[in-house]
Design an enzyme around this catalytic site. Structure first.
Site, PDB file in Angstrom:
ATOM      1  N   LYS A 194       0.838  -1.207   0.000  1.00 22.33           N
ATOM      2  CA  LYS A 194       0.000   0.000   0.000  1.00 22.33           C
ATOM      3  C   LYS A 194       0.874   1.259   0.000  1.00 22.33           C
ATOM      4  O   LYS A 194       0.589   2.217  -0.727  1.00 22.33           O
ATOM      5  CB  LYS A 194      -0.878  -0.003   1.265  1.00 22.33           C
ATOM      6  CG  LYS A 194      -1.480   1.333   1.616  1.00 22.33           C
ATOM      7  CD  LYS A 194      -2.359   1.254   2.834  1.00 22.33           C
ATOM      8  CE  LYS A 194      -1.686   1.612   4.136  1.00 22.33           C
ATOM      9  NZ  LYS A 194      -1.376   3.027   4.352  1.00 22.33           N
ATOM     10  N   ASN A 195       1.933   1.233   0.827  1.00 24.19           N
ATOM     11  CA  ASN A 195       2.723   2.445   1.004  1.00 24.19           C
ATOM     12  C   ASN A 195       3.733   2.680  -0.119  1.00 24.19           C
ATOM     13  O   ASN A 195       4.517   3.629  -0.051  1.00 24.19           O
ATOM     14  CB  ASN A 195       3.393   2.436   2.387  1.00 24.19           C
ATOM     15  CG  ASN A 195       2.351   2.572   3.493  1.00 24.19           C
ATOM     16  OD1 ASN A 195       1.190   2.891   3.218  1.00 24.19           O
ATOM     17  ND2 ASN A 195       2.735   2.323   4.726  1.00 24.19           N
ATOM     18  N   ARG A 214      -4.116  10.479   2.886  1.00 27.46           N
ATOM     19  CA  ARG A 214      -3.082  11.517   3.034  1.00 27.46           C
ATOM     20  C   ARG A 214      -2.300  11.715   1.738  1.00 27.46           C
ATOM     21  O   ARG A 214      -1.395  12.537   1.672  1.00 27.46           O
ATOM     22  CB  ARG A 214      -2.100  11.115   4.141  1.00 27.46           C
ATOM     23  CG  ARG A 214      -2.741  10.975   5.484  1.00 27.46           C
ATOM     24  CD  ARG A 214      -1.718  10.807   6.565  1.00 27.46           C
ATOM     25  NE  ARG A 214      -0.784  11.910   6.638  1.00 27.46           N
ATOM     26  CZ  ARG A 214      -1.081  13.105   7.107  1.00 27.46           C
ATOM     27  NH1 ARG A 214      -2.283  13.361   7.557  1.00 27.46           N
ATOM     28  NH2 ARG A 214      -0.170  14.057   7.133  1.00 27.46           N
ATOM     29  N   CYS A 216      -5.107   7.763   8.960  1.00 26.16           N
ATOM     30  CA  CYS A 216      -5.417   7.172  10.264  1.00 26.16           C
ATOM     31  C   CYS A 216      -5.172   8.184  11.374  1.00 26.16           C
ATOM     32  O   CYS A 216      -4.219   8.959  11.332  1.00 26.16           O
ATOM     33  CB  CYS A 216      -4.541   5.941  10.481  1.00 26.16           C
ATOM     34  SG  CYS A 216      -5.136   4.511   9.586  1.00 26.16           S
ATOM     35  N   ARG A 230      -0.086  14.371  12.844  1.00 23.71           N
ATOM     36  CA  ARG A 230       0.291  14.214  11.432  1.00 23.71           C
ATOM     37  C   ARG A 230       0.347  15.538  10.664  1.00 23.71           C
ATOM     38  O   ARG A 230      -0.373  15.748   9.685  1.00 23.71           O
ATOM     39  CB  ARG A 230      -0.650  13.202  10.755  1.00 23.71           C
ATOM     40  CG  ARG A 230      -0.707  11.890  11.514  1.00 23.71           C
ATOM     41  CD  ARG A 230      -1.363  10.785  10.750  1.00 23.71           C
ATOM     42  NE  ARG A 230      -0.475  10.168   9.779  1.00 23.71           N
ATOM     43  CZ  ARG A 230      -0.827   9.148   9.009  1.00 23.71           C
ATOM     44  NH1 ARG A 230      -2.028   8.646   9.078  1.00 23.71           N
ATOM     45  NH2 ARG A 230       0.023   8.639   8.164  1.00 23.71           N
ATOM     46  N   ASP A 242       4.215   0.317  12.065  1.00 22.08           N
ATOM     47  CA  ASP A 242       3.035  -0.419  11.581  1.00 22.08           C
ATOM     48  C   ASP A 242       3.009  -1.880  12.048  1.00 22.08           C
ATOM     49  O   ASP A 242       1.990  -2.535  11.954  1.00 22.08           O
ATOM     50  CB  ASP A 242       3.010  -0.388  10.045  1.00 22.08           C
ATOM     51  CG  ASP A 242       3.060   1.021   9.524  1.00 22.08           C
ATOM     52  OD1 ASP A 242       2.031   1.693   9.529  1.00 22.08           O
ATOM     53  OD2 ASP A 242       4.160   1.475   9.160  1.00 22.08           O
ATOM     54  N   VAL A 300       7.445   6.850  16.633  1.00 26.36           N
ATOM     55  CA  VAL A 300       7.144   7.454  15.326  1.00 26.36           C
ATOM     56  C   VAL A 300       5.852   8.279  15.382  1.00 26.36           C
ATOM     57  O   VAL A 300       5.806   9.414  14.912  1.00 26.36           O
ATOM     58  CB  VAL A 300       7.061   6.370  14.227  1.00 26.36           C
ATOM     59  CG1 VAL A 300       6.740   7.002  12.875  1.00 26.36           C
ATOM     60  CG2 VAL A 300       8.365   5.585  14.147  1.00 26.36           C
ATOM     61  N   ARG A 346      -8.913  -0.217   3.808  1.00 32.03           N
ATOM     62  CA  ARG A 346      -7.994   0.808   3.275  1.00 32.03           C
ATOM     63  C   ARG A 346      -6.648   0.199   2.921  1.00 32.03           C
ATOM     64  O   ARG A 346      -5.957   0.690   2.022  1.00 32.03           O
ATOM     65  CB  ARG A 346      -7.772   1.918   4.308  1.00 32.03           C
ATOM     66  CG  ARG A 346      -8.956   2.861   4.450  1.00 32.03           C
ATOM     67  CD  ARG A 346      -8.579   4.107   5.226  1.00 32.03           C
ATOM     68  NE  ARG A 346      -7.275   4.570   4.801  1.00 32.03           N
ATOM     69  CZ  ARG A 346      -6.373   5.120   5.594  1.00 32.03           C
ATOM     70  NH1 ARG A 346      -6.621   5.301   6.853  1.00 32.03           N
ATOM     71  NH2 ARG A 346      -5.209   5.513   5.124  1.00 32.03           N
TER      72      ARG A 346
HETATM   73  N1  EPU Z   1       5.885  14.495  10.484  1.00 34.66           N
HETATM   74  C1  EPU Z   1       5.908  15.839  10.805  1.00 34.66           C
HETATM   75  N2  EPU Z   1       5.784  16.741   9.784  1.00 34.66           N
HETATM   76  C2  EPU Z   1       5.631  16.370   8.486  1.00 34.66           C
HETATM   77  C3  EPU Z   1       5.602  14.990   8.169  1.00 34.66           C
HETATM   78  C4  EPU Z   1       5.741  14.078   9.196  1.00 34.66           C
HETATM   79  O1  EPU Z   1       6.047  16.201  11.969  1.00 34.66           O
HETATM   80  O2  EPU Z   1       5.511  17.243   7.615  1.00 34.66           O
HETATM   81  C5  EPU Z   1       5.985  13.499  11.567  1.00 34.66           C
HETATM   82  C6  EPU Z   1       4.681  12.706  11.723  1.00 34.66           C
HETATM   83  O3  EPU Z   1       3.723  13.399  12.475  1.00 34.66           O
HETATM   84  C7  EPU Z   1       5.161  11.445  12.391  1.00 34.66           C
HETATM   85  C8  EPU Z   1       6.560  11.257  11.787  1.00 34.66           C
HETATM   86  O4  EPU Z   1       6.952  12.522  11.241  1.00 34.66           O
HETATM   87  O5  EPU Z   1       5.268  11.640  13.772  1.00 34.66           O
HETATM   88  C9  EPU Z   1       6.657  10.221  10.714  1.00 34.66           C
HETATM   89  O6  EPU Z   1       5.690  10.458   9.704  1.00 34.66           O
HETATM   90  P1  EPU Z   1       5.940  10.053   8.188  1.00 34.66           P
HETATM   91  O7  EPU Z   1       5.881  11.294   7.358  1.00 34.66           O
HETATM   92  O8  EPU Z   1       7.140   9.188   8.105  1.00 34.66           O
HETATM   93  O9  EPU Z   1       4.657   9.181   7.890  1.00 34.66           O
HETATM   94  P2  EPU Z   1       3.714   9.212   6.631  1.00 34.66           P
HETATM   95  O10 EPU Z   1       4.505   9.394   5.396  1.00 34.66           O
HETATM   96  O11 EPU Z   1       2.562  10.114   6.886  1.00 34.66           O
HETATM   97  C10 EPU Z   1       3.906   6.660   6.089  1.00 34.66           C
HETATM   98  C11 EPU Z   1       2.926   5.539   5.978  1.00 34.66           C
HETATM   99  C12 EPU Z   1       2.472   5.119   7.356  1.00 34.66           C
HETATM  100  C13 EPU Z   1       3.709   4.678   8.147  1.00 34.66           C
HETATM  101  C14 EPU Z   1       4.716   5.822   8.206  1.00 34.66           C
HETATM  102  C15 EPU Z   1       5.994   5.455   8.916  1.00 34.66           C
HETATM  103  C16 EPU Z   1       1.859   5.967   3.877  1.00 34.66           C
HETATM  104  C17 EPU Z   1       0.626   6.361   3.130  1.00 34.66           C
HETATM  105  N3  EPU Z   1       1.784   5.975   5.200  1.00 34.66           N
HETATM  106  O12 EPU Z   1       3.179   7.726   6.688  1.00 34.66           O
HETATM  107  O13 EPU Z   1       1.625   4.013   7.188  1.00 34.66           O
HETATM  108  O14 EPU Z   1       3.318   4.325   9.447  1.00 34.66           O
HETATM  109  O15 EPU Z   1       5.030   6.257   6.865  1.00 34.66           O
HETATM  110  O16 EPU Z   1       6.626   4.421   8.254  1.00 34.66           O
HETATM  111  O17 EPU Z   1       2.881   5.622   3.291  1.00 34.66           O
HETATM  112  C18 EPU Z   1      -0.114   2.561   7.711  1.00 34.66           C
HETATM  113  O18 EPU Z   1       0.200   1.955   6.669  1.00 34.66           O
HETATM  114  O19 EPU Z   1      -0.950   2.138   8.549  1.00 34.66           O
HETATM  115  C19 EPU Z   1       0.517   3.856   7.979  1.00 34.66           C
HETATM  116  C20 EPU Z   1       0.074   4.707   8.895  1.00 34.66           C
END
Ligand code: EPU
Length: 455
Positions: free
Chosen positions: A40-41, A113, A137, A142, A327, A349, A435
């Protein structure tokens, strides 16, 4: 913002799931074989990358999950023709990319997102992009500050409006030096998708290096991008003027693999996860073995099973890759309720990823949440008021309860908990699980789970 139930219903309905609730009978081991598709990611980001090509792309091993539907809808409202070939291949034709209205983007974005990742590609193609309020989620605040700061460094102008954010690039996008405050997966992808066609060179420091990001880099290189990855979380991108479409088979979903592995352990079962590979799951496999789970690596997948005997407690700290993925924590906690002794999970995280444990406590688990950083190093959340460490005391026999799915991985945990519990449980809002878990109802059936669906 939609309610949790509306989000769940929309997500489930988009992949043909009409039930809101499942009533499960616990106590029976899950045994059998399931097949994984692309992650998915990665898949959702690979679909966005197709926007950057001048010619059509072909993406294989695309799972039927609602997040893919959302991105398909968003691409279509921007003029990309998306068609399916066979069971799991998407053709993405970006020949006629066009702007879309705020309201339309908002309506299609739903609970995802991913819209934030459209910014760079749309700025290159159209000179402007809109982002509605983002869903995803509810596992923490976030924010998107890293994304917006990065885009500004490329020369984008960010204009916050009542309906969302409008971005423009009056002078085009130029390569930049960017250092992320934290190795965010999404912000790293944002920089990659923007830098590949920006003028000049981009240097990204403190980048995330998850296998899904490496596979996105594979895709971008196939399209004509020039990207090098150094050992110290530094990624360098030399912008090019033109990118072509790609043909690619998506990396397997290691988060889904870990979820079924946890299900095998918690239910005393034996599940062969077709398509799972060792190298992207090394850290998970080490922890699985320490807890007392067994696995057999084969060419076409990994068999995960409970070898008998007692499960052992562990101390885990979630982290960015190559650490223990956030995850993976939620499904594994269910198995830890059955381990003999005290386990600690320190979530570093996301600040609020333990909401799902309330339901486990209702089912008889002994789990306490703490604001302190337990079990190891201090993390970003230590001085803040978040319950981000969990202490799990086992072994406990879980019993059936009525629970409500709070988020994707938490929802899967609830299913496993119900299947490992004594008696009957009802799990509501199960659409959220659609999802990210393809055909999870059929997979549960194939593994011998005892349940009925309720509308
Ligand atoms: N963060 C910030 N500012 C930003 C972006 C991120 O403070 O502008 C913080 C977030 O709040 C969090 C941390 O950085 O505390 C990490 O967030 P990250 O950006 O790495 O996560 P993401 O890209 O929003 C993806 C996956 C998540 C997975 C995380 C970590 C997707 C669509 N989602 O999220 O997947 O947990 O990376 O590996 O790729 C899931 O699959 O259930 C899921 C939540």
């Amino acid at each position: 913002m939609n309610t949790l139930l509306e989000d769940a219903q929309a997500a489930g309905a988009s992949v043909g799931l009409t039930a809101d609730r499942i009533t499960l009978q616990g106590g029976k081991p899950l045994v059998g074989r399931i097949e994984l598709k692309g992650a998915k990611n990665l898949v959702t980001k690979a679909m966005v990358a197709a926007l950057l090509g001048e010619t059509p792309s072909e993406l294989r091993s695309v799972p039927e999950i609602s997040d893919v539907r959302v991105v398909k809808g968003l691409l279509e409202v921007h003029g990309v023709k998306v068609s399916s070939v066979g069971d799991d291949t998407l053709l993405l034709d970006p020949s006629n990319v066009e702007s879309a209205h705020f309201e339309v983007i908002d309506a299609y974005a739903g609970s995802s997102r991913i819209p934030i990742l459209f910014c760079g590609p749309l700025l290159h193609r159209l000179g402007e992009a809109f982002i509605p309020d983002l869903g995803g989620c509810r596992i923490g605040d976030r924010p998107i500050d890293f994304h917006l700061d990065g885009l500004r460094r490329f020369g984008a102008v960010v204009d916050k409006q009542p309906q969302g954010i409008r971005l423009t690039a009056p002078n085009g996008l130029k390569g930049a030096k960017i250092e992320l405050p934290y190795p965010s997966v999404g912000a790293t992808e944002q920089v990659l998708l923007t830098a590949v066609r920006a003028e000049g060179t981009t240097e990204l420091r403190n980048a995330a290096v998850e296998p899904e990001i490496m596979d996105l880099i594979n895709i971008l290189q196939k399209m004509g991008a020039i990207i090098s990855v150094d050992t110290d979380r530094v990624i360098r991108i030399e912008g090019v003027e033109r990118l072509e479409g790609y043909k690619h088979t998506a990396l397997f979903d290691r988060n889904e693999a870990a979820s079924w592995a946890a299900a095998a352990l918690a239910t005393n079962g034996d599940i062969f996860v077709g398509g799972a590979r060792q190298s992207e799951m090394l850290t998970f496999l080490n922890v699985y073995r320490k807890v007392g789970g067994a696995f057999e690596i084969q060419d076409d997948g990994i068999r995960f099973f409970h070898p008998g005997g007692k499960l052992k407690p562990v101390i885990i700290e979630t982290d960015v890759h190559p650490g223990f993925m956030t995850d993976w924590q939620q499904p594994l906690v269910v198995a830890l309720t059955k381990a003999e002794g005290v386990s600690i999970v320190h979530e570093t995280v996301y600040e609020q990823r333990f909401g799902f444990t309330d339901a486990l406590v209702d089912m008889g688990a002994q789990i306490q949440l703490h604001r302190e950083c337990l079990g190891g190093a201090e993390c970003r959340f230590g001085q803040r008021n978040f319950n981000h460490s969990a202490v799990i005391v086992g072994p406990t026999e879980l019993h059936g309860a009525d629970v409500v799915v709070p988020d994707l991985r938490g929802g899967f945990s609830h299913l496993i908990a119900a299947l490992s519990a004594e008696g009957t449980s009802t799990v509501s809002n199960v659409g959220i699980i659609a999802r990210g878990y393809e055909n999870f109802i059929e997979k549960l059936r194939a593994l011998g789970a005892d349940f009925v669906l309720e509308a």
